[in-house]
Design a protein around this motif. Structure first.
Motif, PDB file in Angstrom:
ATOM      1  N   PRO C  62       7.874   6.856   6.833  1.00 56.87           N
ATOM      2  CA  PRO C  62       7.058   6.286   5.750  1.00 56.87           C
ATOM      3  C   PRO C  62       5.557   6.280   6.034  1.00 56.87           C
ATOM      4  N   ASN C  63       5.208   6.385   7.311  1.00 57.19           N
ATOM      5  CA  ASN C  63       3.786   6.311   7.651  1.00 57.19           C
ATOM      6  C   ASN C  63       3.244   7.659   8.101  1.00 57.19           C
ATOM      7  N   ASP C  64       1.984   7.880   7.792  1.00 49.04           N
ATOM      8  CA  ASP C  64       1.308   9.105   8.187  1.00 49.04           C
ATOM      9  C   ASP C  64       1.201   9.162   9.709  1.00 49.04           C
ATOM     10  N   ALA C  65       1.543  10.328  10.286  1.00 52.01           N
ATOM     11  CA  ALA C  65       1.576  10.435  11.746  1.00 52.01           C
ATOM     12  C   ALA C  65       0.195  10.237  12.364  1.00 52.01           C
ATOM     13  N   THR C  66      -0.845  10.627  11.674  1.00 56.18           N
ATOM     14  CA  THR C  66      -2.179  10.525  12.272  1.00 56.18           C
ATOM     15  C   THR C  66      -2.852   9.186  11.986  1.00 56.18           C
ATOM     16  N   THR C  67      -2.718   8.704  10.749  1.00 57.33           N
ATOM     17  CA  THR C  67      -3.429   7.456  10.417  1.00 57.33           C
ATOM     18  C   THR C  67      -2.578   6.212  10.661  1.00 57.33           C
ATOM     19  N   GLY C  68      -1.261   6.387  10.659  1.00 60.13           N
ATOM     20  CA  GLY C  68      -0.379   5.234  10.833  1.00 60.13           C
ATOM     21  C   GLY C  68      -0.230   4.420   9.556  1.00 60.13           C
ATOM     22  N   ALA C  69      -0.970   4.770   8.528  1.00 62.00           N
ATOM     23  CA  ALA C  69      -0.900   4.042   7.251  1.00 62.00           C
ATOM     24  C   ALA C  69       0.229   4.609   6.395  1.00 62.00           C
ATOM     25  N   PRO C  70       0.699   3.833   5.424  1.00 60.79           N
ATOM     26  CA  PRO C  70       1.747   4.366   4.544  1.00 60.79           C
ATOM     27  C   PRO C  70       1.302   5.687   3.908  1.00 60.79           C
ATOM     28  N   LYS C  71       2.255   6.619   3.803  1.00 56.61           N
ATOM     29  CA  LYS C  71       1.908   7.947   3.282  1.00 56.61           C
ATOM     30  C   LYS C  71       1.447   7.870   1.837  1.00 56.61           C
ATOM     31  N   VAL C  72       0.468   8.700   1.536  1.00 53.34           N
ATOM     32  CA  VAL C  72      -0.021   8.816   0.165  1.00 53.34           C
ATOM     33  C   VAL C  72       0.092  10.274  -0.264  1.00 53.34           C
ATOM     34  N   ASP C  73      -0.147  10.487  -1.540  1.00 54.39           N
ATOM     35  CA  ASP C  73       0.019  11.825  -2.115  1.00 54.39           C
ATOM     36  C   ASP C  73      -1.202  12.683  -1.810  1.00 54.39           C
TER      37      ASP C  73
END
Lengths: 364, 168, 152
Positions: C62-73
């Motif tokens: 669910p989270n972006d591998a680089t930012t660690g934040a929830p994935k966005v489009d």
């Protein structure tokens, strides 16, 4: 009074429900954690390895490309029986001021399911030579003059089957039949001159960014038939900025992803086929140029609009092989890396820069 | 008519007839409700919006048939009560009707903490906006990412500003 | 007693009425939670009005591998919409049931590359969907098989 109120309520409830035709069901408000622990409704259902990894350069349905090489010198020996290392005299020499042509390729999925993907390919490559001037000291040779007059063509059909064996393992079977020579489309050479290539590979896809495989291939990539091991390694880095697209020994590329709509590939590709030259073939024998090229190249690909992509490629073409064999009765033979069968003609092409531009309809 | 007058007349005609007219239209408040219980994560608030664009155009001496194009030039979401948009991490707004389908029109992610009202970022691709407005009644869908569960409904109010382009 | 009976009858009436008015729609067999072949996401298909929509309800990562934040489009071709969260994203839109186990006239969005494809959905059996994304004509497409999920 209470009864009246209830009566009113009872009448209003269904009306209210009907009043909003475009509404999202109340169940839309949901606890997302409930989706953590789900299983297949059909207990027999299985998960299969996916045929791609993240960020691979897009697969192409249809491609139209134009390929052109810069100037270089071509030399060919007299016909004879020449060991590869022989210091054969020059029978013809010419400066190729233009080498290039149109390439049309199609790759259409026939069956595309989780448990199997089957695709059919068709391709047509045309190579024309502009030679100036051709110096001939041996009238029996004539290869360069023929190339200048007629050029070379390859028309082929192929098929690829991707068969997942489980969630992480898969098999790839690839086969193709190509007709290569100096024929023209309105007067093609006989199907007995078809050349068959194929590969079988076993691989693993441990995660969404890596897919590797090993196998064996029968190939004409360096001109003559060969049986060689193949290694696939498609990888995307965790930061999704770069990766590799490797199918050794045919090609290996480093990929730099700028966005899902643009990328750069840098590496090499081996291209080759065995081209039958009609005018130099006598009787049932087949005179075939074993054309193999090593292309060191960089290719930029980007989306133009929607599913239409553009590719621009530039690099250096190194002559791997342009020697010719005489196939008695048209029967192919195996020389491999270590065979010492002599060639019927020793040819030499200088290296040349090349460029290629293409427009593609890419796959979902 | 002397030639110079003819040219002047044509020029005036071109100036007045050629340029489409632009009008700014502001929606009233569009109430949206996410029906509880709500859960941490994306929850959907929705409401029906009778746009009133046709009545507005008639009032301005035009008709709906003259509506050539439309752009959403402003969109805000406000909390409907004193809690504002507390606990809302993101909002994504879509418009839909039965014929045109669903189209994403605006988003805000993340929301500033404890906002009462937020201005949304508008989609660049607004090709379907005019078509949606012609239908008269839209369903407005706001997907809100909440930071906690809640048993009660959540009410928010959407407001939209449109630039309408009209054939003269 | 009579009042209680009347109350009960009145309370049940609207629901019985609704049931009688709305025989099960064969198109609603599409409704449910499904897993695409890549297994990276789970998609809940629901009906809105007369059409069907599918949204991402679960992401394996669910989270972006680089930012660690929830994935966005982040791959949306419309730059203004690149901050839309992926969880909750409606990637199947506007499908109508055409009969014969087929839902058509919809689109599917691929968040991996930001492309939207024409799409037709076919119910192969109660728990299997063929989702065919295509370009212009159905022959130029790729079919993905989705499997229905249910609580273990």
């Amino acid at each position: 009074m209470a009864v009246r109120a209830l009566l009113l309520l009872a009448l209003l409830v269904p009306t209210g429900l009907r009043a909003q035709p475009d509404t999202i069901p109340a169940s839309d408000e949901e606890d997302y954690s409930q989706y953590d622990d789900l299983g297949f409704a059909d207990e027999k259902a299985k998960r299969f390895a996916h045929p791609k990894v993240l960020d691979l350069s897009p697969q192409r349905f249809v491609s139209v490309l134009w390929d052109a090489q810069g100037a270089y010198t071509m030399r060919s020996s007299p016909r004879g029986s020449w060991p590869e290392e022989a210091d054969a005299p020059v029978a013809e020499e010419a400066r190729a001021t233009y080498t290039g042509g149109l390439r049309v390729q199609a790759n259409i999925p026939v069956v595309s399911r989780n448990s199997i993907v089957w695709q059919m390919q068709a391709n047509y490559w045309d190579v024309r030579y502009r030679l100036s001037p051709t110096i001939s000291t041996d009238s029996s040779a004539g290869l360069l003059r023929t190339l200048g007059d007629r050029g070379l063509r390859t028309t082929g059909l192929g098929t690829t089957v991707f068969k997942p064996l489980g969630e992480t393992t898969f098999l790839i079977l690839q086969a193709s039949a190509d007709l290569s020579g100096d024929y023209f489309l309105d007067d093609p050479q006989g199907l007995e001159h078809l050349r068959y290539s194929g590969a079988l590979m076993w691989g693993r896809r441990p995660h969404d960014r890596l897919q590797w495989g090993v196998g064996l291939s029968r190939t004409y990539r360096v001109g003559a038939i060969n049986y060689i091991p193949v290694v696939m390694y498609n990888y995307t880095a965790p930061n999704r900025k770069w990766g590799t697209e490797v199918l050794l020994p045919a090609r290996a590329h480093y990929r730099r992803t700028f966005s899902p709509r643009s990328l750069l590939l840098a590496g090499y590709e081996l291209e080759g086929q065995s081209y039958r030259i009609e005018g130099l073939s006598t009787g049932a024998d087949s005179f075939e140029v074993r054309r193999g090229e090593l292309r060191l190249r960089a290719e930029y690909q980007r989306q133009i609009k929607g599913f239409v992509w553009l590719s621009v490629q530039a690099g250096y073409r190194h002559d791997w092989s342009f020697n010719a064999d005489e196939l008695p009765g048209g029967n192919e033979f195996f020389r491999g890396f270590f065979g010492d069968q002599p060639f019927a003609m020793l040819n030499d092409l200088g290296g040349a820069p090349f460029a290629q531009v293409g427009v593609h309809l890419v796959s979902p | 008519m002397r030639p110079i007058h003819t040219s002047l007349f044509l020029a005036l005609c071109l100036a007045s007839c050629g340029e489409p007219e632009r009008l700014t239209y502001r929606s009233g408040p569009v109430p949206l409700v996410a029906t509880g219980p709500l859960f941490e994560g994306t929850n959907t608030a929705q409401g029906t919006w009778s746009t009133g664009v046709e009545a507005f155009l008639v009032e301005q001496g035009h008709s709906l048939d003259q509506l050539q194009g439309a752009r959403l030039v402003g969109a805000t979401i406000a909390g409907a009560d004193s809690s504002g948009l507390q606990g809302v991490r993101s909002i994504s707004v879509q418009w839909m009707d039965g014929a045109t389908g669903m189209h994403q029109v605006a988003v805000r992610n993340p929301l500033p903490a404890d906002s009462a009202t937020v201005v949304l970022t508008l989609a660049n691709d607004q090709a379907k906006i005019a078509e949606l407005l012609r239908s008269g009644t839209l369903t407005v869908v706001a997907d809100m990412d909440l930071d906690a569960d809640s048993d009660s409904d959540r009410h928010v109010i959407g407001s939209f500003t449109l630039e309408l382009t009209l054939d003269r | 007693m009579r009042t209680s009976l009347l109350l009960l009858t009145l309370l049940l009436l609207p629901f019985n009425f609704l049931k009688a008015q709305a025989p099960p729609d064969p198109g609603d067999r599409l409704i449910g939670v499904w897993e695409p072949s890549h297994g990276k996401a789970r998609v809940k298909i629901e009906k809105i009005g007369t059409k069907y929509y599918g949204k991402i309800v679960w992401l394996r990562e669910p989270n972006d591998a680089t930012t660690g934040a929830p994935k966005v489009d982040k791959n949306n071709p419309d730059e203004a919409l690149r901050s839309v969260p992926l969880r909750g994203y409606r990637l199947l839109k506007d499908f109508s049931y055409t009969g014969t186990d087929e839902w058509a006239e919809g689109t599917i969005y691929d968040p991996e590359n930001g492309s939207t494809y024409s799409c037709v959905i076919t119910l192969k059996d109660a728990n299997t969907l063929d989702i065919r994304g295509y370009i212009g004509v159905k022959a130029l497409g790729r079919t993905d098989v989705w499997k229905r999920l249910q609580a273990k």
